[in-house]
Design a protein around this motif. Sequence first.
Motif, PDB file in Angstrom:
ATOM      1  N   ALA A 107     -23.135 -16.495   9.384  1.00 47.77           N
ATOM      2  CA  ALA A 107     -22.871 -17.019  10.687  1.00 47.77           C
ATOM      3  C   ALA A 107     -21.899 -15.690  11.340  1.00 47.77           C
ATOM      4  O   ALA A 107     -22.134 -15.489  12.506  1.00 47.77           O
ATOM      5  N   LEU A 108     -21.170 -15.184  10.654  1.00 51.92           N
ATOM      6  CA  LEU A 108     -20.576 -13.854  10.951  1.00 51.92           C
ATOM      7  C   LEU A 108     -21.209 -12.463  10.865  1.00 51.92           C
ATOM      8  O   LEU A 108     -21.019 -11.648  11.765  1.00 51.92           O
ATOM      9  N   HIS A 109     -21.910 -12.557  10.110  1.00 51.94           N
ATOM     10  CA  HIS A 109     -22.971 -11.291   9.846  1.00 51.94           C
ATOM     11  C   HIS A 109     -24.352 -11.518   9.659  1.00 51.94           C
ATOM     12  O   HIS A 109     -24.892 -11.600   8.766  1.00 51.94           O
ATOM     13  N   PRO A 110     -25.045 -11.407  10.676  1.00 50.38           N
ATOM     14  CA  PRO A 110     -26.746 -11.461  10.877  1.00 50.38           C
ATOM     15  C   PRO A 110     -27.236 -10.852   9.659  1.00 50.38           C
ATOM     16  O   PRO A 110     -26.762  -9.628   9.456  1.00 50.38           O
ATOM     17  N   LEU A 111     -28.230 -11.248   9.035  1.00 46.80           N
ATOM     18  CA  LEU A 111     -28.903 -10.509   7.975  1.00 46.80           C
ATOM     19  C   LEU A 111     -29.802  -9.318   8.633  1.00 46.80           C
ATOM     20  O   LEU A 111     -30.352  -9.208   9.639  1.00 46.80           O
ATOM     21  N   GLN A 112     -29.244  -8.142   7.840  1.00 48.74           N
ATOM     22  CA  GLN A 112     -29.779  -6.867   8.092  1.00 48.74           C
ATOM     23  C   GLN A 112     -31.012  -6.592   7.081  1.00 48.74           C
ATOM     24  O   GLN A 112     -31.946  -5.949   7.360  1.00 48.74           O
ATOM     25  N   HIS A 113     -31.096  -7.159   5.896  1.00 48.00           N
ATOM     26  CA  HIS A 113     -31.982  -7.218   4.965  1.00 48.00           C
ATOM     27  C   HIS A 113     -31.480  -8.100   3.754  1.00 48.00           C
ATOM     28  O   HIS A 113     -30.451  -8.899   4.073  1.00 48.00           O
TER      29      HIS A 113
END
Length: 254
Positions: free
Chosen positions: A56-62
């Motif tokens: 929720a706080l850190h959208p997936l980058q990979h």
Amino acid sequence: MHDHEESERLASYADVLAGELPGTWTSTYHPPGHTDDLHELTSRAWDMDLVAESLALHPLQHAAVLTRQDGAQLVVVDRHDGRDGLLVAALAPRSLPDEAYRGVGEPNGLALGDDPFVSAQQIASGLLPRYDTALARVRLHAAGVRPSQPDRVVLTWQPDGSLAASPVGKVAAAVLAANGFVEDQPDGIYRLSGDDTFAQARAVRETGQALKAQGIDTALQHPSGRIAPTSTHPTVAPATPVPAAPTASARRSP
């Protein structure tokens, strides 16, 4: 811009996990830029604890996905709490309806250290047992098999004429196996063939008697409207409705 070293680290870490987990697993890395894939992984993360909070706080980058031979999947993602290591969570199956998740708790994930060999042991002893239990329950629900209570085994007619049961303890499982029910791995469902209806009726009657001797009731469920063989009626009772619970989609939302 995403760090290439971070990509290599996560992919390599997941490869080691795939080789160390019990069973046969493969690892697939989803790099930055695979927006649709990463969005789907976020929506399928079967977690309402630290992994859900992180997503929720850190959208997936990979991310990396571990896939077991039977289709079970785990997702490995970055950790953003200032510590070394990664996070791992179970992935909910794509093919099951939301109704199948009612009453099933999330098999919440784990925070992993920087040693993937130790992490594989933690996953095998912690996350995987929770995940396999949750998977079995939602698959039972999807198959129309009502979960049994500790003192009752529910037998559910299937479209092919077979019976399915979901025992909750070793005693019930042993009785079912002794009377011709065969465990269907990995769902944990016990099935009794309907090829010979007379043998099936006799097995149900004897199963009911054996379970009753152990203080366990038996109930028949007819989701398709099929009428059970009359010889089974004296030993089993109709199943009672199970109260509805909130849908899984609501619970799985971060």
